[in-house]
Design an enzyme around this catalytic site. Structure first.
Site, PDB file in Angstrom:
ATOM      1  N   SER A   1       0.826  -1.217   0.000  1.00 18.95           N
ATOM      2  CA  SER A   1       0.000   0.000   0.000  1.00 18.95           C
ATOM      3  C   SER A   1       0.854   1.259   0.000  1.00 18.95           C
ATOM      4  O   SER A   1       0.322   2.363   0.025  1.00 18.95           O
ATOM      5  CB  SER A   1      -0.917   0.003   1.226  1.00 18.95           C
ATOM      6  OG  SER A   1      -0.160  -0.165   2.406  1.00 18.95           O
TER       7      SER A   1
ATOM      8  N   ASN B   1      -2.107  -2.604  13.318  1.00 20.87           N
ATOM      9  CA  ASN B   1      -3.563  -2.388  13.303  1.00 20.87           C
ATOM     10  C   ASN B   1      -3.966  -1.127  14.063  1.00 20.87           C
ATOM     11  O   ASN B   1      -4.788  -0.333  13.587  1.00 20.87           O
ATOM     12  CB  ASN B   1      -4.287  -3.598  13.891  1.00 20.87           C
ATOM     13  CG  ASN B   1      -4.056  -4.850  13.075  1.00 20.87           C
ATOM     14  OD1 ASN B   1      -3.420  -4.788  12.024  1.00 20.87           O
ATOM     15  ND2 ASN B   1      -4.541  -5.987  13.549  1.00 20.87           N
TER      16      ASN B   1
ATOM     17  N   THR C   1     -39.945  26.044  -9.411  1.00 27.14           N
ATOM     18  CA  THR C   1     -40.161  24.679  -8.937  1.00 27.14           C
ATOM     19  C   THR C   1     -40.428  23.869 -10.201  1.00 27.14           C
ATOM     20  O   THR C   1     -41.047  24.378 -11.148  1.00 27.14           O
ATOM     21  CB  THR C   1     -41.361  24.562  -7.962  1.00 27.14           C
ATOM     22  OG1 THR C   1     -42.555  24.889  -8.675  1.00 27.14           O
ATOM     23  CG2 THR C   1     -41.232  25.491  -6.773  1.00 27.14           C
ATOM     24  N   HIS C   2     -39.929  22.656 -10.236  1.00 31.28           N
ATOM     25  CA  HIS C   2     -39.979  21.820 -11.447  1.00 31.28           C
ATOM     26  C   HIS C   2     -39.313  22.528 -12.631  1.00 31.28           C
ATOM     27  O   HIS C   2     -39.661  22.275 -13.787  1.00 31.28           O
ATOM     28  CB  HIS C   2     -41.417  21.450 -11.833  1.00 31.28           C
ATOM     29  CG  HIS C   2     -42.228  20.923 -10.703  1.00 31.28           C
ATOM     30  ND1 HIS C   2     -42.369  19.585 -10.426  1.00 31.28           N
ATOM     31  CD2 HIS C   2     -42.936  21.579  -9.735  1.00 31.28           C
ATOM     32  CE1 HIS C   2     -43.123  19.424  -9.355  1.00 31.28           C
ATOM     33  NE2 HIS C   2     -43.483  20.619  -8.910  1.00 31.28           N
TER      34      HIS C   2
ATOM     35  N   SER D   1     -14.303  26.894 -26.947  1.00 25.83           N
ATOM     36  CA  SER D   1     -14.356  25.638 -27.684  1.00 25.83           C
ATOM     37  C   SER D   1     -13.206  25.613 -28.686  1.00 25.83           C
ATOM     38  O   SER D   1     -12.825  26.647 -29.230  1.00 25.83           O
ATOM     39  CB  SER D   1     -15.695  25.545 -28.420  1.00 25.83           C
ATOM     40  OG  SER D   1     -15.585  24.669 -29.517  1.00 25.83           O
TER      41      SER D   1
ATOM     42  N   LYS E   1     -18.349  29.925 -28.520  1.00 26.97           N
ATOM     43  CA  LYS E   1     -18.653  29.293 -27.232  1.00 26.97           C
ATOM     44  C   LYS E   1     -17.912  29.895 -26.047  1.00 26.97           C
ATOM     45  O   LYS E   1     -16.763  30.291 -26.143  1.00 26.97           O
ATOM     46  CB  LYS E   1     -18.295  27.787 -27.291  1.00 26.97           C
ATOM     47  CG  LYS E   1     -19.169  26.934 -28.150  1.00 26.97           C
ATOM     48  CD  LYS E   1     -20.646  27.005 -27.793  1.00 26.97           C
ATOM     49  CE  LYS E   1     -20.968  26.430 -26.436  1.00 26.97           C
ATOM     50  NZ  LYS E   1     -20.754  24.976 -26.363  1.00 26.97           N
TER      51      LYS E   1
ATOM     52  N   ASN F   1     -17.820  28.333 -22.201  1.00 23.63           N
ATOM     53  CA  ASN F   1     -18.373  27.189 -21.471  1.00 23.63           C
ATOM     54  C   ASN F   1     -18.152  27.269 -19.960  1.00 23.63           C
ATOM     55  O   ASN F   1     -17.085  27.688 -19.507  1.00 23.63           O
ATOM     56  CB  ASN F   1     -17.728  25.896 -21.983  1.00 23.63           C
ATOM     57  CG  ASN F   1     -18.092  25.623 -23.429  1.00 23.63           C
ATOM     58  OD1 ASN F   1     -19.162  25.997 -23.887  1.00 23.63           O
ATOM     59  ND2 ASN F   1     -17.181  25.000 -24.156  1.00 23.63           N
TER      60      ASN F   1
ATOM     61  N   GLU G   1     -19.356  22.798 -14.093  1.00 20.95           N
ATOM     62  CA  GLU G   1     -19.616  21.452 -14.629  1.00 20.95           C
ATOM     63  C   GLU G   1     -18.698  20.419 -13.981  1.00 20.95           C
ATOM     64  O   GLU G   1     -19.118  19.310 -13.650  1.00 20.95           O
ATOM     65  CB  GLU G   1     -19.411  21.430 -16.150  1.00 20.95           C
ATOM     66  CG  GLU G   1     -20.562  22.061 -16.910  1.00 20.95           C
ATOM     67  CD  GLU G   1     -20.302  22.112 -18.413  1.00 20.95           C
ATOM     68  OE1 GLU G   1     -21.248  21.943 -19.172  1.00 20.95           O
ATOM     69  OE2 GLU G   1     -19.147  22.330 -18.828  1.00 20.95           O
TER      70      GLU G   1
ATOM     71  N   TYR H   1      -9.420  -6.569  12.836  1.00 23.87           N
ATOM     72  CA  TYR H   1      -8.817  -6.016  11.623  1.00 23.87           C
ATOM     73  C   TYR H   1      -8.833  -7.054  10.516  1.00 23.87           C
ATOM     74  O   TYR H   1      -8.594  -8.237  10.752  1.00 23.87           O
ATOM     75  CB  TYR H   1      -7.357  -5.587  11.896  1.00 23.87           C
ATOM     76  CG  TYR H   1      -6.677  -5.102  10.635  1.00 23.87           C
ATOM     77  CD1 TYR H   1      -6.777  -3.782  10.217  1.00 23.87           C
ATOM     78  CD2 TYR H   1      -5.962  -5.991   9.824  1.00 23.87           C
ATOM     79  CE1 TYR H   1      -6.188  -3.345   9.038  1.00 23.87           C
ATOM     80  CE2 TYR H   1      -5.365  -5.567   8.641  1.00 23.87           C
ATOM     81  CZ  TYR H   1      -5.486  -4.252   8.253  1.00 23.87           C
ATOM     82  OH  TYR H   1      -4.916  -3.823   7.081  1.00 23.87           O
TER      83      TYR H   1
ATOM     84  N   GLN I   1      -7.381  -1.993   4.247  1.00 26.37           N
ATOM     85  CA  GLN I   1      -6.382  -1.218   3.497  1.00 26.37           C
ATOM     86  C   GLN I   1      -7.041  -0.448   2.349  1.00 26.37           C
ATOM     87  O   GLN I   1      -6.519   0.548   1.872  1.00 26.37           O
ATOM     88  CB  GLN I   1      -5.311  -2.171   2.957  1.00 26.37           C
ATOM     89  CG  GLN I   1      -4.139  -1.474   2.312  1.00 26.37           C
ATOM     90  CD  GLN I   1      -2.939  -2.392   2.171  1.00 26.37           C
ATOM     91  OE1 GLN I   1      -2.252  -2.653   3.144  1.00 26.37           O
ATOM     92  NE2 GLN I   1      -2.707  -2.905   0.986  1.00 26.37           N
TER      93      GLN I   1
ATOM     94  N   LYS J   1      -8.172   3.650   2.197  1.00 26.86           N
ATOM     95  CA  LYS J   1      -7.328   4.853   2.063  1.00 26.86           C
ATOM     96  C   LYS J   1      -7.508   5.625   0.773  1.00 26.86           C
ATOM     97  O   LYS J   1      -7.672   6.841   0.791  1.00 26.86           O
ATOM     98  CB  LYS J   1      -5.866   4.456   2.234  1.00 26.86           C
ATOM     99  CG  LYS J   1      -5.550   4.182   3.673  1.00 26.86           C
ATOM    100  CD  LYS J   1      -4.210   3.562   3.865  1.00 26.86           C
ATOM    101  CE  LYS J   1      -4.213   2.798   5.163  1.00 26.86           C
ATOM    102  NZ  LYS J   1      -5.228   1.701   5.208  1.00 26.86           N
TER     103      LYS J   1
HETATM  104  N1  ARG Z   1      -1.234  -1.375   5.337  1.00 20.70           N
HETATM  105  C1  ARG Z   1      -2.162  -1.865   6.294  1.00 20.70           C
HETATM  106  C2  ARG Z   1      -3.495  -1.092   6.130  1.00 20.70           C
HETATM  107  O1  ARG Z   1      -3.481  -0.131   5.496  1.00 20.70           O
HETATM  108  C3  ARG Z   1      -1.634  -1.659   7.666  1.00 20.70           C
HETATM  109  C4  ARG Z   1      -2.159  -2.615   8.666  1.00 20.70           C
HETATM  110  C5  ARG Z   1      -1.687  -3.977   8.374  1.00 20.70           C
HETATM  111  N2  ARG Z   1      -2.030  -4.892   9.405  1.00 20.70           N
HETATM  112  C6  ARG Z   1      -1.935  -6.194   9.250  1.00 20.70           C
HETATM  113  N3  ARG Z   1      -2.285  -6.928  10.255  1.00 20.70           N
HETATM  114  N4  ARG Z   1      -1.565  -6.740   8.125  1.00 20.70           N
HETATM  115  O2  ARG Z   1      -4.515  -1.474   6.643  1.00 20.70           O
END
Ligand code: ARG
Length: 432
Positions: free
Chosen positions: A29, A116, A161-162, A283, A289, A291, A296, A323, A328, A331
């Site tokens: 990651s 974790n 409205t509408h 454009s 144009k 725009n 948008e 966990y 992961q 993120k």
């Molecule tokens: N890269 C992991 C995550 O984003 C970190 C935690 C990993 N924990 C584990 N027990 N493998 O969640």
């Protein structure tokens, strides 16, 4: 991303083979969680300080860890560090950098901690800082709306409205509606911040630790309001991510609706607003144009934020407690949402204040229009005509006007009296 073969050894003794290269790549990651570096280091410094205070490691060891981490922080901030895919994530990359920086004492950093609780901490620290920035941007957007509200006083325009002309409204009330929406968003975001501002560190993998740690000390030093008491909860849930993405989706919806109005108003058919050249595009083919790309794009970016929300809800919904590596996947959607909402809010204020609202066109659109029908109806009601009868009467007069190509102001008294004795005087009272 650097590649080295050390990665296969980080689990210690239990493994006899190194990880398959495909599994290394699939598992890693670091390509996105490098964004957590600053918070990971800060969390580790406070954790080391606590380990020293509690005499789980010596004070000297704690100091070595803290100053080693400080050096790594500076290198990371100056872009002098190359992270390794083989070390999977930001946590293990930083720990490995520390090993190179301070030697074997680095092996003590992870005492009484798991990735974790570490990742749960980093994510909360990251989001807390980002929410504070988003709050400022949102406040700025509200300020710009208030600026417009004060600039355009007593301007009538048709309310819809509408998307059909409904009743006259004032431009200041139009801005007021969005001020109210964004102000509620502000409190939603503050609520989210208050709820997430608790420290998960000390939860370990999920069951805490027998070592004599001081969770409250760590929480206080990291400026949390307290600790997350239940250690299983601390590492398992991402409700703060779900909540932030929900609030973000609502904010994006409000931004998008405003954008939609501006897009419609900027059309030649409406001509209620003129786009500033600094915030409009042309454009490549049609020289005529101009725009509204900015609103948008804000409208379009709702799609990814909503998608991110649905993504995290789907990741969470069937996870067994504790966990799971699925987490992961929290993120990228979070980072993308933070970046998206910040970019939208950043451009919203200068875009809004660059617009020239065409107040004359707005006011003209309210003249000779049936949008005054409800006001007339209420005038009849004030004269004690039952509401339903008054409704019927005004409906009939509108039909009469349409058929005889007239509007309220071109009706004479005789015509009005055919419908109601109060109609003509009511029409004279209309303020257009
Ligand atoms: N890269 C992991 C995550 O984003 C970190 C935690 C990993 N924990 C584990 N027990 N493998 O969640």
């Amino acid at each position: 991303m650097n590649s080295n073969s050390k990665g296969s050894n980080i689990w210690g003794g239990r493994f006899t083979k190194s990880l398959d290269p495909l599994a290394v790549t699939f598992n890693a990651s670091i390509s996105f969680d490098y964004k957590l570096a600053y918070y990971d280091i800060w969390g580790s410094q406070i954790h080391a300080e606590m380990l020293g205070k509690q005499e789980i490691i010596t004070k000297k060891e704690a100091e070595q860890l803290i100053s080693g981490l400080e050096k790594i922080k500076n290198k990371v901030m100056h872009g002098e560090v190359i992270f390794s895919n083989d070390l999977e994530d930001i946590h293990m990359n930083i720990e490995n950098l520390l090993l190179n920086e301070v030697g074997d004492v680095a092996k003590k950093l992870h005492t009484a901690r798991s990735r974790n609780d570490q990742v749960a901490l980093d994510l909360r620290l990251y989001l807390r800082a980002e929410i504070k920035e988003i709050l400022l941007l949102l406040e700025n957007s509200i300020r710009s709306l208030k600026f417009c509200q004060q600039k355009y006083v007593d301007i009538l325009l048709p309310g819809y409205t509408h998307l059909q002309r409904a009743q006259p409204i004032k431009l200041e009330n139009y801005f007021g509606a969005y001020i109210s929406m964004f102000s509620r968003d502000l409190t939603r975001l503050e609520d989210c911040l208050n709820r997430l501002n608790f420290c998960p560190l000390g939860a370990g993998a999920l069951a805490g630790t027998d070592l004599p740690i001081d969770r409250a000390y760590v929480a206080e030093k990291l400026q949390f309001k307290g600790t997350i008491e239940n250690t299983i909860d601390a590492v398992s849930d991402r409700d703060f991510v779900m909540e932030f993405l929900s609030v973000s989706s609502i904010i994006m919806t409000h931004l998008s609706r405003f954008s939609e109005d501006i897009i419609i108003w900027a059309s030649e058919e409406f001509s209620f607003v003129k786009l500033d050249d600094a915030f409009a595009t042309g454009s490549s083919l049609m020289p005529n144009k101009k725009n509204p790309d900015i609103p948008e794009l804000i409208r379009g970016k709702c799609g990814r934020v909503f998608g991110n929300l649905v993504g995290i809800l789907s990741v969470m919904k069937a996870l067994p407690l504790g966990y799971n590596k699925d987490l992961q996947e929290d993120k990228e959607s979070l980072f993308d949402t933070v970046d998206t909402i910040k970019s939208c809010l950043q451009i919203f204020s200068p875009f809004l204040t660059s617009l020239s609202f065409q107040v004359e066109n707005m006011q003209n659109a309210t003249k000779n229009s049936f949008i005054w029908a409800t006001k007339l109806l209420e005038e009849l009601v004030k004269n004690k005509v039952p509401f339903r009868d008054a409704h019927e009467c005004i409906g009939k007069i509108i039909l009469y006007c349409i058929e005889s190509n007239k509007n309220f102001s071109t009706l004479n008294k005789k015509e009005c009296d055919l419908f109601s004795p109060y109609l003509y005087s009511s029409i004279l009272k209309l303020s257009y």
